[in-house]
Design a protein around this motif. Sequence first.
Motif, PDB file in Angstrom:
ATOM      1  N   PHE A  13       0.828  -1.201   0.000  1.00 38.10           N
ATOM      2  CA  PHE A  13       0.000   0.000   0.000  1.00 38.10           C
ATOM      3  C   PHE A  13       0.862   1.250   0.000  1.00 38.10           C
ATOM      4  O   PHE A  13       1.980   1.253   0.509  1.00 38.10           O
ATOM      5  CB  PHE A  13      -0.867   0.049   1.273  1.00 38.10           C
ATOM      6  N   TRP A  15       0.696   5.264   1.491  1.00 37.03           N
ATOM      7  CA  TRP A  15       0.149   5.806   2.731  1.00 37.03           C
ATOM      8  C   TRP A  15      -0.849   6.923   2.451  1.00 37.03           C
ATOM      9  O   TRP A  15      -2.047   6.745   2.561  1.00 37.03           O
ATOM     10  CB  TRP A  15       1.294   6.284   3.644  1.00 37.03           C
ATOM     11  N   THR A  18      -4.161   6.720   0.170  1.00 42.97           N
ATOM     12  CA  THR A  18      -4.536   5.313   0.024  1.00 42.97           C
ATOM     13  C   THR A  18      -5.075   4.781   1.347  1.00 42.97           C
ATOM     14  O   THR A  18      -6.195   4.305   1.417  1.00 42.97           O
ATOM     15  CB  THR A  18      -3.335   4.480  -0.465  1.00 42.97           C
ATOM     16  N   LEU A  19      -4.278   4.867   2.411  1.00 41.94           N
ATOM     17  CA  LEU A  19      -4.715   4.430   3.741  1.00 41.94           C
ATOM     18  C   LEU A  19      -5.022   5.590   4.676  1.00 41.94           C
ATOM     19  O   LEU A  19      -5.768   5.443   5.633  1.00 41.94           O
ATOM     20  CB  LEU A  19      -3.638   3.550   4.391  1.00 41.94           C
ATOM     21  N   SER A  20      -4.432   6.749   4.395  1.00 44.12           N
ATOM     22  CA  SER A  20      -4.525   7.893   5.301  1.00 44.12           C
ATOM     23  C   SER A  20      -4.731   9.184   4.519  1.00 44.12           C
ATOM     24  O   SER A  20      -4.368   9.270   3.348  1.00 44.12           O
ATOM     25  CB  SER A  20      -3.221   7.984   6.110  1.00 44.12           C
ATOM     26  N   LEU A  26      -6.085   7.343   9.972  1.00 37.44           N
ATOM     27  CA  LEU A  26      -6.423   6.487   8.843  1.00 37.44           C
ATOM     28  C   LEU A  26      -7.780   6.892   8.283  1.00 37.44           C
ATOM     29  O   LEU A  26      -8.600   7.460   8.989  1.00 37.44           O
ATOM     30  CB  LEU A  26      -6.509   5.026   9.296  1.00 37.44           C
ATOM     31  N   SER A  30      -9.851   2.005   6.573  1.00 33.02           N
ATOM     32  CA  SER A  30      -8.509   1.436   6.402  1.00 33.02           C
ATOM     33  C   SER A  30      -8.144   0.365   7.417  1.00 33.02           C
ATOM     34  O   SER A  30      -7.623  -0.695   7.037  1.00 33.02           O
ATOM     35  CB  SER A  30      -7.450   2.543   6.416  1.00 33.02           C
ATOM     36  N   ILE A  34      -7.230  -3.488   6.486  1.00 35.83           N
ATOM     37  CA  ILE A  34      -5.899  -4.026   6.805  1.00 35.83           C
ATOM     38  C   ILE A  34      -6.029  -5.257   7.710  1.00 35.83           C
ATOM     39  O   ILE A  34      -5.368  -6.272   7.483  1.00 35.83           O
ATOM     40  CB  ILE A  34      -5.020  -2.940   7.478  1.00 35.83           C
ATOM     41  N   VAL A 145      -9.633   1.701  -0.666  1.00 34.99           N
ATOM     42  CA  VAL A 145      -9.098   0.395  -0.267  1.00 34.99           C
ATOM     43  C   VAL A 145     -10.221  -0.546   0.140  1.00 34.99           C
ATOM     44  O   VAL A 145     -10.068  -1.764   0.050  1.00 34.99           O
ATOM     45  CB  VAL A 145      -8.032   0.480   0.862  1.00 34.99           C
TER      46      VAL A 145
END
Length: 152
Positions: A13, A15, A18-20, A26, A30, A34, A145
Amino acid sequence: MTFKMENVKGIIFDWVGTLSDGSRKLFPCSMRVIEKLSKNYRLGLVSLAGHGVEARKEDIESTGVLRYLKSVIIDTSKNQEHYLRCMREMETTPETTLIVDDRTQRGIMIGNQIGCRTFWIKDGPYSHEIPDEKTGQPTKIINSVEDLLNII
């Protein structure tokens, strides 16, 4: 190069985006994504640290996500070697690794160059970065995601 999704062993991933959202927080989905994916896949992170490696490391650590990641690469640039190192640490190969990123000009392009499957998150400030001959086409375009849970 093509391979079936059931051959995916690892997911790398990005960051921010995408995740944050780039802070120490987050996106709402996310952590759930995960946690669920970590049960069946080796997870890694390659993050560009524009404001410093230590600051980005602290941001990531503060979220509690590190316990699910087999490899975390943080640098002031992104290149093929960062992704290949992440794969070595996750014990995967380009043929068995999926890269998820919101930037076609970085993660998607690099992933395509090294033979990974790539999922582009077409949302947020870089949704205008349309794939081209230089970046190559992503394997799949997703909105977040969270879409991964319905695909893999």
